[in-house]
Design a protein around this motif. Sequence first.
Motif, PDB file in Angstrom:
ATOM      1  N   GLN A   9     -20.168 -16.576 -16.911  1.00 32.32           N
ATOM      2  CA  GLN A   9     -18.897 -17.048 -17.482  1.00 32.32           C
ATOM      3  C   GLN A   9     -17.745 -16.088 -17.161  1.00 32.32           C
ATOM      4  O   GLN A   9     -16.702 -16.513 -16.652  1.00 32.32           O
ATOM      5  CB  GLN A   9     -19.032 -17.222 -19.002  1.00 32.32           C
ATOM      6  CG  GLN A   9     -17.756 -17.695 -19.683  1.00 32.32           C
ATOM      7  CD  GLN A   9     -17.338 -19.103 -19.290  1.00 32.32           C
ATOM      8  OE1 GLN A   9     -18.181 -19.951 -19.043  1.00 32.32           O
ATOM      9  NE2 GLN A   9     -16.047 -19.340 -19.210  1.00 32.32           N
ATOM     10  N   ILE A  10     -17.933 -14.807 -17.436  1.00 29.81           N
ATOM     11  CA  ILE A  10     -16.840 -13.850 -17.202  1.00 29.81           C
ATOM     12  C   ILE A  10     -16.552 -13.720 -15.708  1.00 29.81           C
ATOM     13  O   ILE A  10     -15.390 -13.643 -15.298  1.00 29.81           O
ATOM     14  CB  ILE A  10     -17.127 -12.488 -17.861  1.00 29.81           C
ATOM     15  CG1 ILE A  10     -17.064 -12.639 -19.394  1.00 29.81           C
ATOM     16  CG2 ILE A  10     -16.142 -11.429 -17.390  1.00 29.81           C
ATOM     17  CD1 ILE A  10     -17.364 -11.371 -20.170  1.00 29.81           C
ATOM     18  N   SER A  11     -17.593 -13.735 -14.883  1.00 31.60           N
ATOM     19  CA  SER A  11     -17.385 -13.640 -13.439  1.00 31.60           C
ATOM     20  C   SER A  11     -16.626 -14.865 -12.908  1.00 31.60           C
ATOM     21  O   SER A  11     -15.772 -14.736 -12.023  1.00 31.60           O
ATOM     22  CB  SER A  11     -18.734 -13.494 -12.731  1.00 31.60           C
ATOM     23  OG  SER A  11     -18.558 -13.302 -11.347  1.00 31.60           O
TER      24      SER A  11
ATOM     25  N   VAL B   9     -14.620  -7.955 -22.570  1.00 36.04           N
ATOM     26  CA  VAL B   9     -15.595  -6.956 -22.120  1.00 36.04           C
ATOM     27  C   VAL B   9     -15.660  -5.774 -23.085  1.00 36.04           C
ATOM     28  O   VAL B   9     -16.738  -5.257 -23.379  1.00 36.04           O
ATOM     29  CB  VAL B   9     -15.242  -6.461 -20.692  1.00 36.04           C
ATOM     30  CG1 VAL B   9     -16.196  -5.370 -20.225  1.00 36.04           C
ATOM     31  CG2 VAL B   9     -15.218  -7.632 -19.715  1.00 36.04           C
ATOM     32  N   LYS B  10     -14.511  -5.378 -23.600  1.00 34.54           N
ATOM     33  CA  LYS B  10     -14.403  -4.155 -24.409  1.00 34.54           C
ATOM     34  C   LYS B  10     -15.371  -4.086 -25.590  1.00 34.54           C
ATOM     35  O   LYS B  10     -15.985  -3.035 -25.801  1.00 34.54           O
ATOM     36  CB  LYS B  10     -12.956  -3.990 -24.877  1.00 34.54           C
ATOM     37  CG  LYS B  10     -12.700  -2.684 -25.604  1.00 34.54           C
ATOM     38  CD  LYS B  10     -11.223  -2.427 -25.793  1.00 34.54           C
ATOM     39  CE  LYS B  10     -10.622  -3.287 -26.869  1.00 34.54           C
ATOM     40  NZ  LYS B  10      -9.249  -2.868 -27.213  1.00 34.54           N
ATOM     41  N   PRO B  11     -15.594  -5.141 -26.380  1.00 32.92           N
ATOM     42  CA  PRO B  11     -16.470  -4.999 -27.550  1.00 32.92           C
ATOM     43  C   PRO B  11     -17.969  -5.011 -27.221  1.00 32.92           C
ATOM     44  O   PRO B  11     -18.786  -4.744 -28.105  1.00 32.92           O
ATOM     45  CB  PRO B  11     -16.104  -6.199 -28.424  1.00 32.92           C
ATOM     46  CG  PRO B  11     -15.584  -7.221 -27.472  1.00 32.92           C
ATOM     47  CD  PRO B  11     -14.919  -6.432 -26.368  1.00 32.92           C
TER      48      PRO B  11
ATOM     49  N   LEU C 281     -20.809  -1.302   0.886  1.00 36.00           N
ATOM     50  CA  LEU C 281     -21.312  -0.467  -0.197  1.00 36.00           C
ATOM     51  C   LEU C 281     -22.147  -1.290  -1.167  1.00 36.00           C
ATOM     52  O   LEU C 281     -21.918  -2.491  -1.329  1.00 36.00           O
ATOM     53  CB  LEU C 281     -20.142   0.162  -0.974  1.00 36.00           C
ATOM     54  CG  LEU C 281     -19.164   1.037  -0.184  1.00 36.00           C
ATOM     55  CD1 LEU C 281     -18.011   1.454  -1.084  1.00 36.00           C
ATOM     56  CD2 LEU C 281     -19.872   2.247   0.394  1.00 36.00           C
ATOM     57  N   SER C 282     -23.088  -0.626  -1.850  1.00 37.48           N
ATOM     58  CA  SER C 282     -23.847  -1.306  -2.905  1.00 37.48           C
ATOM     59  C   SER C 282     -22.879  -1.669  -4.032  1.00 37.48           C
ATOM     60  O   SER C 282     -21.769  -1.130  -4.111  1.00 37.48           O
ATOM     61  CB  SER C 282     -24.949  -0.393  -3.447  1.00 37.48           C
ATOM     62  OG  SER C 282     -24.381   0.643  -4.238  1.00 37.48           O
ATOM     63  N   VAL C 283     -23.312  -2.555  -4.903  1.00 35.87           N
ATOM     64  CA  VAL C 283     -22.464  -2.972  -6.023  1.00 35.87           C
ATOM     65  C   VAL C 283     -22.054  -1.764  -6.863  1.00 35.87           C
ATOM     66  O   VAL C 283     -20.881  -1.600  -7.202  1.00 35.87           O
ATOM     67  CB  VAL C 283     -23.178  -4.047  -6.871  1.00 35.87           C
ATOM     68  CG1 VAL C 283     -22.469  -4.269  -8.193  1.00 35.87           C
ATOM     69  CG2 VAL C 283     -23.269  -5.346  -6.099  1.00 35.87           C
ATOM     70  N   ASP C 284     -23.009  -0.900  -7.211  1.00 40.45           N
ATOM     71  CA  ASP C 284     -22.662   0.277  -8.027  1.00 40.45           C
ATOM     72  C   ASP C 284     -21.713   1.212  -7.285  1.00 40.45           C
ATOM     73  O   ASP C 284     -20.825   1.809  -7.893  1.00 40.45           O
ATOM     74  CB  ASP C 284     -23.917   1.021  -8.471  1.00 40.45           C
ATOM     75  CG  ASP C 284     -24.642   0.320  -9.613  1.00 40.45           C
ATOM     76  OD1 ASP C 284     -24.043  -0.590 -10.249  1.00 40.45           O
ATOM     77  OD2 ASP C 284     -25.809   0.661  -9.873  1.00 40.45           O
ATOM     78  N   ASP C 285     -21.882   1.326  -5.968  1.00 40.33           N
ATOM     79  CA  ASP C 285     -20.972   2.178  -5.198  1.00 40.33           C
ATOM     80  C   ASP C 285     -19.586   1.548  -5.059  1.00 40.33           C
ATOM     81  O   ASP C 285     -18.584   2.254  -4.982  1.00 40.33           O
ATOM     82  CB  ASP C 285     -21.569   2.519  -3.839  1.00 40.33           C
ATOM     83  CG  ASP C 285     -22.774   3.457  -3.969  1.00 40.33           C
ATOM     84  OD1 ASP C 285     -22.871   4.200  -4.972  1.00 40.33           O
ATOM     85  OD2 ASP C 285     -23.636   3.440  -3.063  1.00 40.33           O
TER      86      ASP C 285
ATOM     87  N   VAL D  80     -21.502  -6.679 -16.756  1.00 37.72           N
ATOM     88  CA  VAL D  80     -20.370  -7.564 -16.462  1.00 37.72           C
ATOM     89  C   VAL D  80     -19.673  -7.107 -15.183  1.00 37.72           C
ATOM     90  O   VAL D  80     -19.358  -7.926 -14.306  1.00 37.72           O
ATOM     91  CB  VAL D  80     -19.373  -7.611 -17.645  1.00 37.72           C
ATOM     92  CG1 VAL D  80     -18.037  -8.220 -17.222  1.00 37.72           C
ATOM     93  CG2 VAL D  80     -19.956  -8.374 -18.816  1.00 37.72           C
ATOM     94  N   GLN D  81     -19.440  -5.807 -15.047  1.00 33.68           N
ATOM     95  CA  GLN D  81     -18.785  -5.288 -13.848  1.00 33.68           C
ATOM     96  C   GLN D  81     -19.652  -5.542 -12.614  1.00 33.68           C
ATOM     97  O   GLN D  81     -19.146  -5.925 -11.559  1.00 33.68           O
ATOM     98  CB  GLN D  81     -18.502  -3.799 -14.001  1.00 33.68           C
ATOM     99  CG  GLN D  81     -17.457  -3.506 -15.072  1.00 33.68           C
ATOM    100  CD  GLN D  81     -17.288  -2.023 -15.288  1.00 33.68           C
ATOM    101  OE1 GLN D  81     -16.920  -1.305 -14.353  1.00 33.68           O
ATOM    102  NE2 GLN D  81     -17.547  -1.556 -16.497  1.00 33.68           N
TER     103      GLN D  81
END
Length: 159
Positions: free
Chosen positions: A81-83, A59-61, A19-23, A70-71
Motif C-alpha cells: 500500500q505505501i509503496s 511511516v513515523k509511528p 546497488l542492493s536495496v539497503d545500499d 517500508v523503505q
Amino acid sequence: MTVTNVSAYDRGKTALKSLSVDDQLGLLWFVYTKLGKSITPAAPGASGSEIAQGLFNQVKPLPHQEQLQVQRDIASRANTQISREYGSLSPETKLAFWYFLAQGMENGTIIPVPSEYQLPQAGKDLLAKIEGMSFQEQIDFLRGAVLEMGAEAAGGSSI
C-alpha cells in the motif's frame, strides 16, 4: 564518434540500480548527510511537501523494523500500500518524502542507518560523482533516482 549528453536526471534513474536495496537506502542517507540540508524539498507548505509529509506520517509511528521494511519495499518496488502510494507521487514529492525520512533519522523518529554501516565501493564512487555535480545537477540526479522507486500506482495517477 557520437557524443550524447545524458542529463543528471536520466543518470539518476539508472545509477542506483547497481546497488542492493539497503545500499540504495544507505546512499540516500549519505547524500543527505554529506551534502547537508541544501537538498531540501519544495517550499514548506507547497502541496507536494504536504503530501510527502502525509506519507511520512504513515511511516513515523511504525516500529523501527517496519519503518525499514517500508523503505526497502519502496526501493525494491514491492507491491504494498505505501509503496503504491509513493509510486503515485511526482518526482518532487518523492524527493520531499526522502528528505522527511532523513530528517526523521536525524531526530530519532525513523530507524537510523546502523553506525557500523559502510557504503560499498560502488556506492562511494557514486557518492563522489554526486558531490562533484553542480547543485542543480545534484537535485536533478536525486529526482531521477527516487523516481524509479515505489510500486506502480493503480490507475497511473500522479500527485
